[in-house]
Write a protein that holds these residues in place. Structure first.
Motif, PDB file in Angstrom:
ATOM      1  N   TRP A 382      31.300  44.523  50.131  1.00 18.04           N
ATOM      2  CA  TRP A 382      30.708  45.355  49.079  1.00 18.04           C
ATOM      3  C   TRP A 382      31.537  45.337  47.799  1.00 18.04           C
ATOM      4  O   TRP A 382      30.997  45.323  46.699  1.00 18.04           O
ATOM      5  CB  TRP A 382      30.566  46.795  49.567  1.00 18.04           C
ATOM      6  CG  TRP A 382      29.364  47.020  50.446  1.00 18.04           C
ATOM      7  CD1 TRP A 382      28.189  46.334  50.426  1.00 18.04           C
ATOM      8  CD2 TRP A 382      29.244  48.005  51.476  1.00 18.04           C
ATOM      9  NE1 TRP A 382      27.329  46.817  51.383  1.00 18.04           N
ATOM     10  CE2 TRP A 382      27.949  47.857  52.043  1.00 18.04           C
ATOM     11  CE3 TRP A 382      30.080  49.002  51.969  1.00 18.04           C
ATOM     12  CZ2 TRP A 382      27.488  48.658  53.075  1.00 18.04           C
ATOM     13  CZ3 TRP A 382      29.619  49.812  53.000  1.00 18.04           C
ATOM     14  CH2 TRP A 382      28.333  49.639  53.542  1.00 18.04           C
ATOM     15  N   THR A 383      32.846  45.381  47.945  1.00 16.11           N
ATOM     16  CA  THR A 383      33.721  45.438  46.769  1.00 16.11           C
ATOM     17  C   THR A 383      34.139  44.064  46.276  1.00 16.11           C
ATOM     18  O   THR A 383      34.567  43.922  45.123  1.00 16.11           O
ATOM     19  CB  THR A 383      34.989  46.243  47.093  1.00 16.11           C
ATOM     20  OG1 THR A 383      35.676  45.627  48.203  1.00 16.11           O
ATOM     21  CG2 THR A 383      34.644  47.680  47.467  1.00 16.11           C
ATOM     22  N   GLY A 384      34.018  43.035  47.126  1.00 19.21           N
ATOM     23  CA  GLY A 384      34.473  41.696  46.773  1.00 19.21           C
ATOM     24  C   GLY A 384      33.894  41.143  45.483  1.00 19.21           C
ATOM     25  O   GLY A 384      34.647  40.648  44.624  1.00 19.21           O
ATOM     26  N   PRO A 385      32.563  41.199  45.285  1.00 14.09           N
ATOM     27  CA  PRO A 385      32.003  40.649  44.042  1.00 14.09           C
ATOM     28  C   PRO A 385      32.589  41.292  42.788  1.00 14.09           C
ATOM     29  O   PRO A 385      32.895  40.597  41.812  1.00 14.09           O
ATOM     30  CB  PRO A 385      30.503  40.944  44.181  1.00 14.09           C
ATOM     31  CG  PRO A 385      30.257  40.973  45.652  1.00 14.09           C
ATOM     32  CD  PRO A 385      31.496  41.580  46.234  1.00 14.09           C
ATOM     33  N   GLY A 386      32.762  42.597  42.792  1.00  9.90           N
ATOM     34  CA  GLY A 386      33.333  43.279  41.628  1.00  9.90           C
ATOM     35  C   GLY A 386      34.777  42.880  41.383  1.00  9.90           C
ATOM     36  O   GLY A 386      35.195  42.702  40.231  1.00  9.90           O
ATOM     37  N   VAL A 391      38.839  39.452  38.344  1.00 10.54           N
ATOM     38  CA  VAL A 391      39.933  38.482  38.409  1.00 10.54           C
ATOM     39  C   VAL A 391      39.563  37.151  37.759  1.00 10.54           C
ATOM     40  O   VAL A 391      40.333  36.592  36.959  1.00 10.54           O
ATOM     41  CB  VAL A 391      40.360  38.262  39.877  1.00 10.54           C
ATOM     42  CG1 VAL A 391      41.415  37.158  39.969  1.00 10.54           C
ATOM     43  CG2 VAL A 391      40.901  39.555  40.477  1.00 10.54           C
ATOM     44  N   LEU A 392      38.368  36.638  38.101  1.00 10.11           N
ATOM     45  CA  LEU A 392      37.986  35.291  37.665  1.00 10.11           C
ATOM     46  C   LEU A 392      37.067  35.273  36.448  1.00 10.11           C
ATOM     47  O   LEU A 392      36.900  34.222  35.817  1.00 10.11           O
ATOM     48  CB  LEU A 392      37.303  34.548  38.822  1.00 10.11           C
ATOM     49  CG  LEU A 392      38.135  34.378  40.105  1.00 10.11           C
ATOM     50  CD1 LEU A 392      37.314  33.690  41.182  1.00 10.11           C
ATOM     51  CD2 LEU A 392      39.411  33.586  39.808  1.00 10.11           C
ATOM     52  N   GLY A 393      36.451  36.405  36.146  1.00 10.65           N
ATOM     53  CA  GLY A 393      35.497  36.426  35.036  1.00 10.65           C
ATOM     54  C   GLY A 393      34.066  36.294  35.539  1.00 10.65           C
ATOM     55  O   GLY A 393      33.809  35.681  36.584  1.00 10.65           O
ATOM     56  N   GLU A 394      33.125  36.844  34.781  1.00  8.01           N
ATOM     57  CA  GLU A 394      31.736  36.894  35.221  1.00  8.01           C
ATOM     58  C   GLU A 394      31.096  35.520  35.339  1.00  8.01           C
ATOM     59  O   GLU A 394      30.165  35.333  36.126  1.00  8.01           O
ATOM     60  CB  GLU A 394      30.908  37.750  34.246  1.00  8.01           C
ATOM     61  CG  GLU A 394      31.277  39.215  34.249  1.00  8.01           C
ATOM     62  CD  GLU A 394      30.379  40.029  33.344  1.00  8.01           C
ATOM     63  OE1 GLU A 394      29.419  39.447  32.780  1.00  8.01           O
ATOM     64  OE2 GLU A 394      30.627  41.236  33.185  1.00  8.01           O
ATOM     65  N   GLU A 400      29.540  33.675  40.287  1.00  4.93           N
ATOM     66  CA  GLU A 400      28.080  33.632  40.140  1.00  4.93           C
ATOM     67  C   GLU A 400      27.400  33.408  41.484  1.00  4.93           C
ATOM     68  O   GLU A 400      26.367  34.010  41.773  1.00  4.93           O
ATOM     69  CB  GLU A 400      27.689  32.531  39.151  1.00  4.93           C
ATOM     70  CG  GLU A 400      28.093  32.839  37.712  1.00  4.93           C
ATOM     71  CD  GLU A 400      27.714  31.731  36.753  1.00  4.93           C
ATOM     72  OE1 GLU A 400      27.378  30.618  37.233  1.00  4.93           O
ATOM     73  OE2 GLU A 400      27.742  31.960  35.526  1.00  4.93           O
ATOM     74  N   TRP A 401      28.007  32.558  42.322  1.00  2.99           N
ATOM     75  CA  TRP A 401      27.402  32.304  43.639  1.00  2.99           C
ATOM     76  C   TRP A 401      27.494  33.558  44.522  1.00  2.99           C
ATOM     77  O   TRP A 401      26.526  33.929  45.187  1.00  2.99           O
ATOM     78  CB  TRP A 401      28.122  31.145  44.329  1.00  2.99           C
ATOM     79  CG  TRP A 401      27.477  30.771  45.638  1.00  2.99           C
ATOM     80  CD1 TRP A 401      26.487  29.857  45.837  1.00  2.99           C
ATOM     81  CD2 TRP A 401      27.789  31.321  46.926  1.00  2.99           C
ATOM     82  NE1 TRP A 401      26.144  29.797  47.166  1.00  2.99           N
ATOM     83  CE2 TRP A 401      26.924  30.695  47.867  1.00  2.99           C
ATOM     84  CE3 TRP A 401      28.690  32.264  47.380  1.00  2.99           C
ATOM     85  CZ2 TRP A 401      26.951  30.996  49.224  1.00  2.99           C
ATOM     86  CZ3 TRP A 401      28.713  32.567  48.739  1.00  2.99           C
ATOM     87  CH2 TRP A 401      27.854  31.938  49.636  1.00  2.99           C
ATOM     88  N   VAL A 402      28.650  34.198  44.524  1.00  6.20           N
ATOM     89  CA  VAL A 402      28.837  35.393  45.360  1.00  6.20           C
ATOM     90  C   VAL A 402      27.900  36.513  44.916  1.00  6.20           C
ATOM     91  O   VAL A 402      27.251  37.165  45.740  1.00  6.20           O
ATOM     92  CB  VAL A 402      30.310  35.868  45.311  1.00  6.20           C
ATOM     93  CG1 VAL A 402      30.456  37.244  45.946  1.00  6.20           C
ATOM     94  CG2 VAL A 402      31.218  34.872  46.012  1.00  6.20           C
ATOM     95  N   VAL A 403      27.810  36.747  43.611  1.00 10.72           N
ATOM     96  CA  VAL A 403      26.946  37.811  43.099  1.00 10.72           C
ATOM     97  C   VAL A 403      25.487  37.549  43.456  1.00 10.72           C
ATOM     98  O   VAL A 403      24.734  38.471  43.798  1.00 10.72           O
ATOM     99  CB  VAL A 403      27.118  37.956  41.569  1.00 10.72           C
ATOM    100  CG1 VAL A 403      26.051  38.879  40.996  1.00 10.72           C
ATOM    101  CG2 VAL A 403      28.514  38.474  41.232  1.00 10.72           C
TER     102      VAL A 403
END
Length: 596
Positions: A382-386, A391-394, A400-403
């Motif tokens: 749940w928190t990983g994408p945020g 850390v890496l930028g949007e 982008e793949w994870v989101v």
């Protein structure tokens, strides 16, 4: 959270959860049969309540009287709603000639649903199913649009979260966590610290488990502490000073005499009132910490995102509401301790009770270990994408793949699936070739809150159709002209107060479905960004501290018979005012900081 399983009144919800928690408050406090799969945890400390020493002393003051008053109110409310709902439906359908047919039909459905949800004339989930069926029957939407809402990603967030919470209950992990916190030296020896810790436990646990289930778990422990202190005090000849004149009589001769006499029955004290209210109110405010902390928050967030086109991620929600929850909790403790001042500075016997309960739990079990693994996996996903975005930028390829693929619904289902994959050790005597049981069996998982899932689906359907048919815009334009508010602050205050008032008389889940279709289009009609008013209305729908009918946690603790209605109303009213003030100020201040 709304009525458990989406059915029945909140009084029935309170009774059902007290039964599942092993508590029959008409005969005992904290003594009874534990839920299936939990370790046996009967109190065994003399925590019984009888007509000689319990809260049932005196005509019309015990749990039975509280239940009777609540049931009478529910019957009157239900009967009135049962008649008024269809009447309002017919009036709007036949007299709303100035509206286009689709809007008129949807407005009639809204009228029926709002009255039946507020009055709980029929089970909430049944009303939800009737609403979506009427949408198809009256031509408001086609069956693919209407019933397709039940495939929403948030539905699966519900499913996964409920399954993980169910595993915690089955294996007793929630109870172990609570008792471990209470076992910290010196905590339960002091009434003030006991009240604060119980409230903190309720707030922390309800961040990931429904507030109703949280209170159902902590309620018998709190009653056990109250009963144990009273029993040990009695055996020692009145070692605990708890004045019987708890209703503002401490300054009278009767109250002074009560203190001098060291009355032994803690069940009739201000300590028990503050303790039980801390559990109920703490669970209600703690659920706001995460979006999965209460179903109405997921529903509201989904409606806000659909209306605004903006995404409120898990981490965004936590960053926005966590400071508000912390401030609210500090104020909760101050309000309860100031309005219900403890009669004594020491609770004899509470530490012994907690130690005895912990000894009954036994060692940390494989089932608890596997449940921790599943829970940790859910929180990480749940928190990983945020975190990756920060850390890496949007625009990073991995982000982008994870989101896009690891949505909250997918994360919840993956984590919940672990519970059916991770095995438990074979019991002694079972052949080595026999099938090993999974951490959670489907028979246990099937007991999750299906009614809330149906409520969520109906809320999405009604919200979507109100936008598609233009009813939301029509309603927003009309309200903006009628009310006359125009600024972001005034619209946000109006949204919070409206949600709070409605949540005092109906379930939190239903409140969101009633308030947001009004607030969001009204904000847009006033050219105000609806994101902040929508989020505030969603959060305020979880409030409602004044009445037993406001939330299932309130109903559960009030049903103990230990809380006079005057004290619940007084404490709840003060906290309602403080809560709305902190919520509105907090969201308006923090939303720009978080980037919303």
């Amino acid at each position: 959270m709304g009525t458990p399983f989406g059915i029945g009144t909140r009084t029935e919800a309170g009774r059902r959860y007290r039964r599942e928690a092993g508590v029959d408050t008409t005969t005992a406090t904290g003594q009874g049969t534990e839920p299936e799969g939990r370790p046996e945890t009967g109190t065994g400390t003399g925590a019984e309540t009888n007509t000689e020493t319990g809260a049932g002393t005196g005509a019309g003051t015990g749990p039975d009287a509280a239940h009777d008053r609540q049931e009478r109110f529910d019957r009157i409310r239900g009967r009135a709603g049962l008649l008024l709902g269809p009447l309002a439906f017919a009036v709007v359908l036949l007299a709303g000639g100035e509206l286009p047919p689709a809007q008129r039909s949807l407005a009639a459905i809204f009228a029926l649903v709002m009255i039946w949800w507020i009055s709980e004339a029929v089970p909430l989930a049944v009303t939800a199913l009737l609403a979506v069926s009427l949408c198809v029957l009256l031509g408001v939407g086609d069956e693919d649009t209407v019933f397709g809402a039940f495939g929403n990603d948030t539905i699966f967030t519900f499913l996964g979260g409920f399954v993980i919470a169910r595993a915690m209950t089955v294996h007793g992990l929630d109870r172990r966590i609570a008792l471990r916190m209470l076992a910290v030296p010196g905590v339960v020896r002091s009434p003030a610290r006991t009240i604060v810790v119980f409230g903190g436990l309720a707030a922390a646990i309800s961040a990931f488990i429904s507030n109703t289930a949280t209170v159902a778990m902590l309620f018998p422990i709190a009653l056990g502490v109250i009963g144990a202190v009273s029993s040990i005090s009695t055996s020692r000849g009145g070692g605990t000073e708890a004045a019987s004149g708890t209703e503002g009589t401490s300054g009278t001769d009767e109250g002074k005499e009560g203190k001098r006499a060291s009355v032994t029955d803690l069940r009739r004290s201000r300590i028990s009132v503050a303790l039980l209210l801390a559990v109920a109110y703490g669970a209600s405010i703690g659920g706001l910490f995460t979006p999965v902390g209460a179903p109405h928050q997921l529903i509201g967030r989904q409606l806000v995102e659909k209306q605004t086109g903006e995404t409120v991620g898990f981490l965004d929600w936590v960053l926005l509401f966590a400071p508000i929850v912390l401030v609210m909790f500090v104020l909760l403790c101050l309000v309860l301790l100031l309005l219900n001042r403890p009669e004594t500075s020491r609770l004899e016997g509470a530490e012994e009770y907690v130690a005895a309960e912990r000894s009954r739990l036994g060692p940390f079990s494989p089932g608890e270990r596997n449940t921790c693994v599943a829970f940790a996996a859910a929180v990480l996903l749940w928190t990983g994408p945020g975190i990756l975005q920060a850390v890496l930028g949007e625009h990073h390829a991995l982000v982008e793949w994870v989101v896009a693929h690891v949505t909250e619904g997918v994360a919840a289902i993956l984590a919940a699936t672990l519970l059916f994959v991770l095995p438990l050790p074979r019991p002694a005597g079972v052949p080595s070739g026999a099938r090993r049981k999974a951490t959670l069996e489907w028979a246990d998982a099937a007991r999750i809150d299906w009614g809330t899932i149906l409520l969520f689906g109906a809320g999405i359907v009604l919200g979507t159709l109100s936008s598609d048919t233009g009813l939301a815009e029509t309603l927003g334009d009309g309200l903006s002209e009628l009310i006359g508010v125009s600024s972001l602050t005034s619209v946000t205050i109006l949204a919070a107060v409206t949600a709070l008032v409605i949540s005092e008389t109906t379930s939190n889940t239903a409140s969101v479905g009633i308030v947001l279709p009004i607030v969001l289009p009204m904000a847009q009609a006033l050219h105000v960004d609806p994101l902040i008013p929508g989020l505030v209305a969603t959060a305020a729908s979880g409030y409602g501290f004044m009445l037993p009918v406001s939330t299932p946690p309130n109903a559960i603790v009030y049903g103990s018979g230990l809380i006079p209605i005057t004290r619940m109303v007084r404490s709840g009213l003060v906290f309602d005012v403080i809560g709305v003030t902190v919520l509105v100020a907090g969201v308006l201040t923090l939303a720009p900081v978080v980037g919303l």
